[in-house]
Design a protein around this motif. Structure first.
Motif, PDB file in Angstrom:
ATOM      1  N   GLU A  39     -25.822   8.543  17.870  1.00 31.06           N
ATOM      2  CA  GLU A  39     -25.839   9.243  16.597  1.00 31.06           C
ATOM      3  C   GLU A  39     -26.368   8.342  15.497  1.00 31.06           C
ATOM      4  N   LEU A  40     -26.660   8.989  14.382  1.00 31.84           N
ATOM      5  CA  LEU A  40     -27.139   8.300  13.183  1.00 31.84           C
ATOM      6  C   LEU A  40     -26.381   8.873  12.000  1.00 31.84           C
ATOM      7  N   GLU A  41     -25.805   8.002  11.179  1.00 30.85           N
ATOM      8  CA  GLU A  41     -25.037   8.465  10.023  1.00 30.85           C
ATOM      9  C   GLU A  41     -25.674   7.942   8.740  1.00 30.85           C
ATOM     10  N   LEU A  42     -25.739   8.812   7.741  1.00 27.23           N
ATOM     11  CA  LEU A  42     -26.345   8.457   6.455  1.00 27.23           C
ATOM     12  C   LEU A  42     -25.375   8.733   5.323  1.00 27.23           C
ATOM     13  N   VAL A  43     -25.375   7.846   4.332  1.00 27.31           N
ATOM     14  CA  VAL A  43     -24.645   8.055   3.082  1.00 27.31           C
ATOM     15  C   VAL A  43     -25.579   7.685   1.946  1.00 27.31           C
ATOM     16  N   PHE A  44     -25.670   8.550   0.929  1.00 22.89           N
ATOM     17  CA  PHE A  44     -26.542   8.308  -0.217  1.00 22.89           C
ATOM     18  C   PHE A  44     -25.742   7.734  -1.385  1.00 22.89           C
ATOM     19  N   PHE A  45     -26.344   6.739  -2.055  1.00 22.02           N
ATOM     20  CA  PHE A  45     -25.805   6.211  -3.302  1.00 22.02           C
ATOM     21  C   PHE A  45     -26.928   6.245  -4.338  1.00 22.02           C
ATOM     22  N   PRO A  46     -27.108   7.385  -5.032  1.00 16.81           N
ATOM     23  CA  PRO A  46     -28.238   7.514  -5.958  1.00 16.81           C
ATOM     24  C   PRO A  46     -28.095   6.590  -7.170  1.00 16.81           C
ATOM     25  N   ALA A  47     -29.173   5.892  -7.492  1.00 22.31           N
ATOM     26  CA  ALA A  47     -29.221   5.068  -8.703  1.00 22.31           C
ATOM     27  C   ALA A  47     -29.891   5.845  -9.831  1.00 22.31           C
ATOM     28  N   SER A  48     -30.831   6.723  -9.481  1.00 24.85           N
ATOM     29  CA  SER A  48     -31.521   7.585 -10.433  1.00 24.85           C
ATOM     30  C   SER A  48     -32.172   8.698  -9.621  1.00 24.85           C
ATOM     31  N   GLU A  49     -32.890   9.582 -10.301  1.00 26.53           N
ATOM     32  CA  GLU A  49     -33.580  10.644  -9.578  1.00 26.53           C
ATOM     33  C   GLU A  49     -34.688  10.078  -8.697  1.00 26.53           C
TER      34      GLU A  49
END
Length: 256
Positions: A191-201
């Motif tokens: 499997e592959l797991e992703l988590v986003f931490f947006p700094a800006s658009e």
């Protein structure tokens, strides 16, 4: 009679009503939400100390080997100064606010909604609830599309309690869990797991966990010791869009 009406209003009978109308219910993180709060006075005059909007969701928390949903306020917005609403009087309060970049996406079991509350002293505060559909912005959507183009299928997307090393402003993270169903990673990864931490658009930090498939006795021992997992952090910007699929493929290959 007025004293009787005030007593009834204090227990929620004949008190003010609130209804929020959103201009649109589909938004992106960092986007603007506009609308109008409609207030209708009850059977007696009441002072409204404040109107506030709260952006809400839930996340999974684990305790004593049990998982349960915990409600959480993602952000809160105060709309007004104190005012008085008379019996039967109608007021309209227009509003706009910017959705935080770290709001979760409406996918899987993740639900996001806005509650509107009137703060009325010595009364049951009237509330209203409106669901939002939060969709990925262009950069996040491009990342998710590139992952699918590499042969992965989304298995699950959930908001879960954040481990200490990943905790930011909020107590949870939204995790996207993929499995390889075709392409070069099928048979190589579990499997592959992703988590986003947006700094800006235009910029997002990605936490990626690559879970390799066990091969032979050494592989099974590694899996038992959780040594078959690699945790990666990297940044993607709008300038990466033309070659995003290749960048992600190279990164995953390095730890496959």
């Amino acid at each position: 009679m007025s004293l009787f009406n005030k007593a009834l209003a204090s227990i929620g009978i004949g008190s003010a009503q609130v209804d929020t109308k959103l201009e649109q219910d589909t938004v992106v993180p960092g986007g603007e939400i506009r609308g109008v709060v409609h207030i209708k006075g009850g059977s007696t005059e009441q002072k409204v100390d404040e109107i506030y909007l709260a952006l809400n969701t839930t996340y999974l928390k684990e305790s004593n080997d049990r998982k349960f949903n915990v409600p959480v306020v993602v952000d809160r917005f105060r709309l007004n100064e104190p005012f008085t609403v008379g019996p039967g009087e109608t007021k309209e309060i227009p509003f706009s606010f910017i959705l935080p970049l770290d709001v979760p996406i409406s996918i899987g079991r993740s639900k996001i909604w806005v509650t509107t509350s009137l703060d009325i002293k010595n009364a049951v505060d009237p509330t209203d609830k409106d669901y939002l559909k939060v969709v990925p912005n262009k950069l996040m959507d491009s990342v998710l599309t590139a992952v699918e183009d590499l042969g992965f299928r989304l298995r699950e997307a959930d908001c879960e309690q954040a481990p200490y090393r990943l905790r930011k402003r909020l107590p949870f993270i939204q995790e996207f869990e993929y499995v390889p169903v075709m392409g070069s990673f099928r048979g190589k990864l579990d499997e592959l797991e992703l988590v986003f931490f947006p700094a800006s658009e235009n910029e997002v930090e990605i936490f990626m966990q690559v879970d390799r498939r066990a091969r032979g006795l050494g592989g099974f021992l590694s899996e038992a010791l959780e040594m078959d997992e690699s945790n990666i952090r990297f940044t993607v910007t709008s300038s990466d869009l033309p070659n995003l699929k290749e960048k992600l493929e190279s990164t995953i290959n390095r730890y496959s």
